[in-house]
Design a protein around this motif. Structure first.
Motif, PDB file in Angstrom:
ATOM      1  N   ASP A 206     -27.673   3.777  50.529  1.00 34.68           N
ATOM      2  CA  ASP A 206     -28.206   4.889  49.745  1.00 34.68           C
ATOM      3  C   ASP A 206     -27.966   4.731  48.247  1.00 34.68           C
ATOM      4  O   ASP A 206     -28.813   5.085  47.432  1.00 34.68           O
ATOM      5  CB  ASP A 206     -27.585   6.205  50.230  1.00 34.68           C
ATOM      6  CG  ASP A 206     -28.019   6.547  51.648  1.00 34.68           C
ATOM      7  OD1 ASP A 206     -29.062   6.015  52.070  1.00 34.68           O
ATOM      8  OD2 ASP A 206     -27.319   7.316  52.318  1.00 34.68           O
ATOM      9  N   GLY A 207     -26.790   4.209  47.883  1.00 34.76           N
ATOM     10  CA  GLY A 207     -26.479   4.045  46.464  1.00 34.76           C
ATOM     11  C   GLY A 207     -27.437   3.066  45.808  1.00 34.76           C
ATOM     12  O   GLY A 207     -28.039   3.347  44.756  1.00 34.76           O
ATOM     13  N   ASN A 208     -27.631   1.914  46.440  1.00 34.11           N
ATOM     14  CA  ASN A 208     -28.545   0.926  45.873  1.00 34.11           C
ATOM     15  C   ASN A 208     -29.980   1.434  45.884  1.00 34.11           C
ATOM     16  O   ASN A 208     -30.735   1.174  44.952  1.00 34.11           O
ATOM     17  CB  ASN A 208     -28.445  -0.394  46.643  1.00 34.11           C
ATOM     18  CG  ASN A 208     -27.268  -1.235  46.158  1.00 34.11           C
ATOM     19  OD1 ASN A 208     -27.150  -1.509  44.971  1.00 34.11           O
ATOM     20  ND2 ASN A 208     -26.392  -1.617  47.066  1.00 34.11           N
ATOM     21  N   ALA A 209     -30.345   2.173  46.940  1.00 36.60           N
ATOM     22  CA  ALA A 209     -31.725   2.667  47.018  1.00 36.60           C
ATOM     23  C   ALA A 209     -32.014   3.589  45.837  1.00 36.60           C
ATOM     24  O   ALA A 209     -33.064   3.477  45.194  1.00 36.60           O
ATOM     25  CB  ALA A 209     -31.942   3.402  48.336  1.00 36.60           C
ATOM     26  N   PHE A 210     -31.075   4.480  45.523  1.00 41.40           N
ATOM     27  CA  PHE A 210     -31.322   5.410  44.420  1.00 41.40           C
ATOM     28  C   PHE A 210     -31.302   4.699  43.067  1.00 41.40           C
ATOM     29  O   PHE A 210     -32.169   4.905  42.222  1.00 41.40           O
ATOM     30  CB  PHE A 210     -30.300   6.551  44.437  1.00 41.40           C
ATOM     31  CG  PHE A 210     -30.468   7.491  43.275  1.00 41.40           C
ATOM     32  CD1 PHE A 210     -31.570   8.328  43.208  1.00 41.40           C
ATOM     33  CD2 PHE A 210     -29.551   7.506  42.231  1.00 41.40           C
ATOM     34  CE1 PHE A 210     -31.754   9.178  42.127  1.00 41.40           C
ATOM     35  CE2 PHE A 210     -29.722   8.358  41.145  1.00 41.40           C
ATOM     36  CZ  PHE A 210     -30.826   9.196  41.097  1.00 41.40           C
ATOM     37  N   ALA A 211     -30.307   3.841  42.860  1.00 39.80           N
ATOM     38  CA  ALA A 211     -30.207   3.138  41.572  1.00 39.80           C
ATOM     39  C   ALA A 211     -31.432   2.255  41.357  1.00 39.80           C
ATOM     40  O   ALA A 211     -31.984   2.201  40.254  1.00 39.80           O
ATOM     41  CB  ALA A 211     -28.925   2.313  41.521  1.00 39.80           C
ATOM     42  N   ASN A 212     -31.857   1.572  42.423  1.00 42.53           N
ATOM     43  CA  ASN A 212     -33.049   0.734  42.300  1.00 42.53           C
ATOM     44  C   ASN A 212     -34.270   1.580  41.973  1.00 42.53           C
ATOM     45  O   ASN A 212     -35.066   1.217  41.105  1.00 42.53           O
ATOM     46  CB  ASN A 212     -33.296  -0.023  43.614  1.00 42.53           C
ATOM     47  CG  ASN A 212     -32.344  -1.191  43.780  1.00 42.53           C
ATOM     48  OD1 ASN A 212     -31.799  -1.695  42.804  1.00 42.53           O
ATOM     49  ND2 ASN A 212     -32.144  -1.616  45.008  1.00 42.53           N
ATOM     50  N   TRP A 213     -34.411   2.708  42.683  1.00 47.09           N
ATOM     51  CA  TRP A 213     -35.562   3.572  42.407  1.00 47.09           C
ATOM     52  C   TRP A 213     -35.576   3.974  40.932  1.00 47.09           C
ATOM     53  O   TRP A 213     -36.596   3.896  40.253  1.00 47.09           O
ATOM     54  CB  TRP A 213     -35.521   4.841  43.268  1.00 47.09           C
ATOM     55  CG  TRP A 213     -36.491   5.862  42.754  1.00 47.09           C
ATOM     56  CD1 TRP A 213     -37.840   5.845  42.930  1.00 47.09           C
ATOM     57  CD2 TRP A 213     -36.194   6.976  41.907  1.00 47.09           C
ATOM     58  NE1 TRP A 213     -38.409   6.896  42.257  1.00 47.09           N
ATOM     59  CE2 TRP A 213     -37.429   7.610  41.611  1.00 47.09           C
ATOM     60  CE3 TRP A 213     -35.025   7.507  41.366  1.00 47.09           C
ATOM     61  CZ2 TRP A 213     -37.515   8.744  40.806  1.00 47.09           C
ATOM     62  CZ3 TRP A 213     -35.106   8.641  40.568  1.00 47.09           C
ATOM     63  CH2 TRP A 213     -36.343   9.250  40.294  1.00 47.09           C
ATOM     64  N   LEU A 214     -34.413   4.396  40.446  1.00 46.78           N
ATOM     65  CA  LEU A 214     -34.340   4.909  39.081  1.00 46.78           C
ATOM     66  C   LEU A 214     -34.781   3.839  38.084  1.00 46.78           C
ATOM     67  O   LEU A 214     -35.635   4.071  37.224  1.00 46.78           O
ATOM     68  CB  LEU A 214     -32.903   5.360  38.784  1.00 46.78           C
ATOM     69  CG  LEU A 214     -32.691   5.956  37.400  1.00 46.78           C
ATOM     70  CD1 LEU A 214     -33.351   7.317  37.315  1.00 46.78           C
ATOM     71  CD2 LEU A 214     -31.208   6.069  37.076  1.00 46.78           C
ATOM     72  N   VAL A 215     -34.195   2.651  38.207  1.00 45.91           N
ATOM     73  CA  VAL A 215     -34.469   1.602  37.227  1.00 45.91           C
ATOM     74  C   VAL A 215     -35.893   1.067  37.395  1.00 45.91           C
ATOM     75  O   VAL A 215     -36.636   0.929  36.417  1.00 45.91           O
ATOM     76  CB  VAL A 215     -33.433   0.472  37.355  1.00 45.91           C
ATOM     77  CG1 VAL A 215     -33.797  -0.699  36.465  1.00 45.91           C
ATOM     78  CG2 VAL A 215     -32.044   1.000  37.001  1.00 45.91           C
ATOM     79  N   TRP A 216     -36.272   0.805  38.637  1.00 41.44           N
ATOM     80  CA  TRP A 216     -37.614   0.250  38.874  1.00 41.44           C
ATOM     81  C   TRP A 216     -38.704   1.220  38.453  1.00 41.44           C
ATOM     82  O   TRP A 216     -39.722   0.826  37.888  1.00 41.44           O
ATOM     83  CB  TRP A 216     -37.797  -0.098  40.358  1.00 41.44           C
ATOM     84  CG  TRP A 216     -36.936  -1.227  40.821  1.00 41.44           C
ATOM     85  CD1 TRP A 216     -36.291  -2.147  40.046  1.00 41.44           C
ATOM     86  CD2 TRP A 216     -36.614  -1.557  42.185  1.00 41.44           C
ATOM     87  NE1 TRP A 216     -35.590  -3.026  40.838  1.00 41.44           N
ATOM     88  CE2 TRP A 216     -35.775  -2.693  42.151  1.00 41.44           C
ATOM     89  CE3 TRP A 216     -36.955  -1.007  43.418  1.00 41.44           C
ATOM     90  CZ2 TRP A 216     -35.268  -3.285  43.312  1.00 41.44           C
ATOM     91  CZ3 TRP A 216     -36.465  -1.599  44.576  1.00 41.44           C
ATOM     92  CH2 TRP A 216     -35.624  -2.729  44.515  1.00 41.44           C
ATOM     93  N   SER A 217     -38.515   2.515  38.718  1.00 38.20           N
ATOM     94  CA  SER A 217     -39.581   3.474  38.442  1.00 38.20           C
ATOM     95  C   SER A 217     -39.816   3.618  36.934  1.00 38.20           C
ATOM     96  O   SER A 217     -40.847   4.132  36.523  1.00 38.20           O
ATOM     97  CB  SER A 217     -39.267   4.839  39.065  1.00 38.20           C
ATOM     98  OG  SER A 217     -38.153   5.417  38.423  1.00 38.20           O
ATOM     99  N   PHE A 218     -38.861   3.158  36.127  1.00 43.09           N
ATOM    100  CA  PHE A 218     -39.070   3.149  34.677  1.00 43.09           C
ATOM    101  C   PHE A 218     -39.526   1.772  34.195  1.00 43.09           C
ATOM    102  O   PHE A 218     -39.609   1.530  32.994  1.00 43.09           O
ATOM    103  CB  PHE A 218     -37.781   3.542  33.945  1.00 43.09           C
ATOM    104  CG  PHE A 218     -37.621   5.028  33.800  1.00 43.09           C
ATOM    105  CD1 PHE A 218     -38.116   5.686  32.682  1.00 43.09           C
ATOM    106  CD2 PHE A 218     -36.999   5.767  34.778  1.00 43.09           C
ATOM    107  CE1 PHE A 218     -37.984   7.055  32.549  1.00 43.09           C
ATOM    108  CE2 PHE A 218     -36.860   7.140  34.656  1.00 43.09           C
ATOM    109  CZ  PHE A 218     -37.351   7.790  33.543  1.00 43.09           C
ATOM    110  N   GLY A 219     -39.774   0.872  35.133  1.00 45.32           N
ATOM    111  CA  GLY A 219     -40.248  -0.463  34.749  1.00 45.32           C
ATOM    112  C   GLY A 219     -39.123  -1.443  34.480  1.00 45.32           C
ATOM    113  O   GLY A 219     -39.376  -2.573  34.049  1.00 45.32           O
ATOM    114  N   GLY A 220     -37.892  -1.042  34.706  1.00 46.08           N
ATOM    115  CA  GLY A 220     -36.769  -1.961  34.503  1.00 46.08           C
ATOM    116  C   GLY A 220     -36.575  -2.859  35.710  1.00 46.08           C
ATOM    117  O   GLY A 220     -37.162  -2.643  36.769  1.00 46.08           O
TER     118      GLY A 220
END
Lengths: 438, 318
Positions: A206-220
């Motif tokens: 869950d931790g990686n899923a949220f952090a990945n979503w956050l960064v990826w969804s901003f194009g990072g």
């Protein structure tokens, strides 16, 4: 957890598969020539697999393997092991050159042992041709430098899971697909004291899923296409600035959340919007005490943010055949057999949505119409994101995920311990260590 | 003549012992043979793993592939790694605070248990419980007690109307650090208390009687009889306690996994995190090797500062 497959279980599942024959009719296949894999005489195969979500998963899997064993007069033994032990057992198997012939690991696992496992290109090409092609996530985890080293069997995605009534009370019909709307939703939920919550602790899933979503969804992204560390970017800083506004809307304690915490908080009605696999929904649905919550629950993809695709990398079952196996043809043939429609579709349906198919044709499986709420998982493997995105999968990307580089970058900003700039720089420093050239 | 004949009879050549018998008569050989099993066991299960660990610390081995010698590169990286230094700091802090806590409370408990109480044996058995319970079980219990949403303490306080929100036990760095120390103290008290109780019972009652006759106060009796007589066992127990605490793993890993944001990593948990889930066996080993100087120092400190008193060698303590 070794079990020998009983004759009765095999017959029962055989019957289920027969009944399934008609249910699988809608799955379209294209003509393709299977690779020539003459099965070694007297072969004995041992397979290691992560434990089941649901009992039928194990039953159908064992029955499929047993049918293969009977057809070819060989022995197949399947051992189911705990999820957290798979990586270590794979490492021991690979490094000692002894143990199971086949291991079904997770995600990028096979990439760590690329020189110790068999090429699967022939099998993958055949299956891809026959079943409408491999989905993007399957290609990401299955291929290495244009050849297949592993066969992905399915993935379990992490969409947003939310309470219809709470969103309605907050003035929303569904989860907005843009950042600003998502923030407004979380703020509104906080105001009505029905807050959202996303894991920011050391939670592998869950931790990686949220952090990945956050960064990826901003194009990072953690790395660029060439595999250079690219986490310290303006996009990441934007994402972390956004998190500073988003975090105060969360239920208390998310910095200490492990993988199970959001399930508990959601089930206890302390949290009304989170990100999780399908297991949460089924645990609610199957318990009479929480069935009403399941009824009120919806699952939709996490917001796309600035992208056109859903920024989520599903947890992927990924099968590899070791070079130390004395029966490589039998091992590859078994995996191929398990992916054929007669075996795969009953297994997919037995999993009631926990695993989502890597091959396009199986999107037509009856499982996805069994419960409209789980249809969000049908396209889990269509998302072009993987752990370590967007560089090639290496041991660095595996290590950076396991060591929570992205999660802790987010958590340090959320907790106010670091500014977005400092957190991104620290993540860059750590990632560079993992991605250093050797 | 007759004596000469008798003497020849007596000087009959002694039968030469067999080579095997001579071999086993050889003292050096016997020593080697008798020590071999012990040395073999030690080499296999102690020296080899330790040596391998130290060797790994100087390689870049990962879980996926064998490493090559890279000298002190791992240590150079760790030297500049703030997470490593935070783990060093917390390991020392955790050990120091928890040890002081365990000894203060443990000694107090031992003194209480040394009194004549009803159901003394039962009480002593109950006292041992926290130490007998497998650490992982007690860790899981504390994990629930400290849970951000479902803590029983938070629940009780909120039910009593003393608080509006759950207590923040492990959601911010310092509260998490103190919470873990509290759990460690809870778990460590019985070991200290029972060991010190054993020490207390070896003190001759005649010393106390003499002190009473001299009109010593309870504090004076503790200061001048109990405490000095306990010193030797205190030193041993403290050495063990420091080693156990410094190398603690299960409590921290089960409750916080080193979080939030690495603030509660001990060197042992960080070594595991980097070495096994992170796959960087070399770096993990380097962190573990970096613990050795601290442990050696702690052991020497306990021995030299606490145990090497002249009175222990039978001389007056001047």
């Amino acid at each position: 957890m070794a079990h020998l497959i009983t004759r009765r279980a095999a017959l029962a599942a055989g019957g289920a598969a027969l009944a399934a024959g008609s249910a699988s009719a809608q799955i379209q296949t294209q003509p393709a020539t299977p690779p020539n894999l003459p099965i070694e005489r007297g072969a004995t195969l041992r397979m290691l697999r992560p434990v089941r979500f649901v009992q039928p998963d194990e039953d159908v899997w064992r029955a499929n393997c047993e049918r293969f064993a009977q057809q070819h007069g060989i022995q197949v033994r399947v051992d189911f092991v705990g999820w957290e032990d798979i990586t270590q057992q794979t490492a021991v198997t690979a490094n000692t050159g002894a143990g199971p012939d086949i291991i079904i690991g997770f995600d990028a696992g096979p990439h760590l042992f690329a020189d110790k496992i068999h090429d699967m290109t022939d099998v993958a090409d055949y299956l891809g041709t026959k079943y409408g092609g491999w989905r993007p996530l399957a290609q990401a985890y299955g291929r290495r430098q244009n050849r297949w080293i592993a066969l992905p069997f399915g993935a379990s995605g992490g969409p947003a899971i939310w309470r219809t009534s709470a969103l309605r009370e907050a003035g929303f019909d569904s989860v907005p697909d843009d950042h600003a709307g998502f923030l407004r939703l979380c703020q509104a939920l906080k105001r009505i004291n029905k807050p959202a919550g996303f894991a920011l602790g050391n939670a592998v899933g869950d931790g990686n899923a949220f952090a990945n979503w956050l960064v990826w969804s901003f194009g990072g992204s953690l790395t660029d296409e060439q595999g250079n560390v690219s986490i310290n970017s303006p996009q990441t800083i934007n994402a972390l600035n956004y998190l500073r506004e988003l975090y105060p809307t969360f239920v208390q304690g998310t910095l200490a959340w492990g993988d199970i915490s959001n399930n508990r908080a959601y089930s206890a009605q302390e949290c009304f919007l989170t990100q999780n696999g399908v297991s949460l929904y089924f645990s609610l649905k199957n318990d009479p005490a929480t069935a009403a919550i399941a009824e009120d629950t919806q699952m939709t993809p996490m917001p796309k943010g600035t992208l056109n695709a859903v920024p989520n990398a599903g947890l992927t079952l990924n099968a590899m055949v070791f070079r130390h196996s004395r029966f490589p043809n039998a091992a590859k043939a078994l995996l191929m057999y398990l992916m054929e429609v007669e075996q795969y579709d009953p297994w997919l349906r037995a999993n009631i949505g926990y695993w989502s198919q890597p091959l396009n044709a199986y999107a037509a499986s009856a499982v996805w119409s069994s419960d409209p709420k789980i249809s969000v998982f049908r396209d889990t493997m269509n998302n072009p994101f993987w752990n370590g995105y967007k560089g090639p999968i290496t041991e660095g990307s595996v290590a950076a995920t396991a060591d929570y580089v992205m999660v802790q970058m987010c958590a340090s900003v959320a907790s106010g311990q670091a500014t977005p700039q400092a957190a991104a720089a620290e993540a860059e420093r750590r990632a560079q260590r993992y991605f250093r050239r050797r | 003549m007759s004596t000469a004949a008798a003497s020849t009879a007596w000087t009959k050549v002694r039968q030469q012992p067999s080579a095997l018998a001579r071999l086993f008569d050889n003292k050096a050989f016997l020593i080697v043979v008798c020590l071999l099993p012990a040395v073999g066991l030690l080499m296999t299960f102690l020296t080899y793993p330790l040596g391998l660990g130290v060797w790994l610390a100087f390689t870049d081995q990962t879980i996926g592939r064998p490493g090559v010698w890279i000298g002190i590169e791992n240590f150079e990286f760790l030297f500049e790694d703030p997470i490593f230094w935070s783990a060093v700091f917390y390991s020392v802090f955790y050990t120091a605070v928890a040890t002081v806590g365990k000894f203060a409370l443990g000694l107090w408990l031992a003194l209480l248990l040394n009194q004549h109480l009803p159901m003394k044996s039962l009480l002593r058995a109950i006292i041992l419980l926290p130490w007998i319970v497998p650490t992982v079980l007690s860790a899981i219990a504390f994990w629930w007690i400290y849970d951000p949403q479902f803590s029983i303490i938070s629940w009780a306080l909120m039910e009593m109307g003393l608080r509006e929100t759950p207590v923040d036990f492990i959601n911010s760095p310092w509260s998490a650090r103190w919470s873990l120390i509290a759990a460690n103290i809870w778990r460590g008290i019985p070991f200290v208390a029972i060991s010190l109780l054993a020490g207390l019972q070896t003190i001759s009652p005649s010393l106390y009687e003499a002190a009473l006759l001299d009109g010593a106060s309870p504090w004076q009796r503790f200061r001048h009889i109990t405490f000095p007589m306990l010193m030797p066992i205190l030193a041993i127990v403290m050495t063990f306690s420091i080693i156990f605490t410094f190398t603690d793993f299960q409590l921290v890993y089960s409750i916080t996994r080193g979080g939030p944001v690495n603030s509660t990593h001990l060197m042992a948990t960080l070594a595991f995190q980097r070495g096994i889930p992170g796959g960087q066996l070399g770096e993990g080993a380097a962190i573990a090797v970096a613990m050795i100087p601290f442990l050696v120092f702690a052991t020497l400190f306990s021995y030299f500062a606490l145990a090497r008193r002249k009175w222990q060698q039978g001389e007056s303590n001047d």
